[in-house]
Write an enzyme that holds these catalytic residues in place. Sequence first.
Site, PDB file in Angstrom:
ATOM      1  N   ASP A 139      -6.865  -0.504   3.573  1.00 22.07           N
ATOM      2  CA  ASP A 139      -7.776   0.029   4.587  1.00 22.07           C
ATOM      3  C   ASP A 139      -8.098   1.456   4.194  1.00 22.07           C
ATOM      4  OD1 ASP A 139      -5.907   1.785   6.717  1.00 22.07           O
ATOM      5  OD2 ASP A 139      -4.844   0.084   5.847  1.00 22.07           O
TER       6      ASP A 139
ATOM      7  N   GLU B 204      -3.770   3.251  19.021  1.00 19.78           N
ATOM      8  CA  GLU B 204      -2.582   4.052  18.753  1.00 19.78           C
ATOM      9  C   GLU B 204      -2.678   5.358  19.529  1.00 19.78           C
ATOM     10  OE1 GLU B 204      -2.587   5.959  14.699  1.00 19.78           O
ATOM     11  OE2 GLU B 204      -4.169   4.462  14.345  1.00 19.78           O
TER      12      GLU B 204
END
Length: 255
Positions: free
Chosen positions: A54, A141
């Site tokens: 990623d 997150e």
Amino acid sequence: MGLMLVLAVACSRTPERGGYRPAPGPGANPQLGDSAPHDWGGRGPYGHAVHGIDVSRWQGDIDWNRVRNAGISFAFIKATEGGDHYDPNFHRYWREAAQARIPRGAYHYYYFCRSGAEQAAWFIRQVPREIGSLPPVIDLEWTNSRTCPYRPSPAEVKQQASIFMDIVGRHYGQRPIIYTTVDFYRDNRLGDMRAEFWLRSVANHPSVPYPGQRWAFWQYTGTGIVPGIRGNTDLNAFAGSRADWVRWLQTRLTR
């Protein structure tokens, strides 16, 4: 494009033998590495057959053909954040990864001071709906944000994230994957959400910090080394064998 990507995956240089098996070094392909490898004992990620990356603007210029030839089978690319920020490298990475025949998807970094509907609309404005793309991802997150220190309740987190996922899922025809971290997952009891999970766990197998949680992707390091990318990058493992991966793509690629 979707069929081409599935065929490209089937012909990848990543070893064909599926499931978990011992590997000689960091990554299922010996070209992959880690600048700060963790001692996983017997439950590490290195023997998984399918690995990916990623990336965001911080990776700079990427040689996507070298990345693919090193055994990388997929890429998740940062597209958007909140309701008004986009990654300046997203569209270039999106185009270049496709040209290198690497299955790629876009992820959205969730911001707690905007509604799920606002953020979904922003993501849809920036990310093309293209045949052959991986499902979208919502990155959930906790962050130390000066502009948004707000920490909503677990109920609000899940309500607004579900709104985002419903809107984005209808647009792309694929329900988003949830990326999350150990503390956020625990604090908000995310296990009861209807989604595939991409779990960050850089010190233990996911079964330790996320007991009982099924997952599709495991982000196992932020210090990975991949030919074609300067500096460290995140490395991820897919949960199944190479045959499982091809079947997963056939089910989850945008059509």
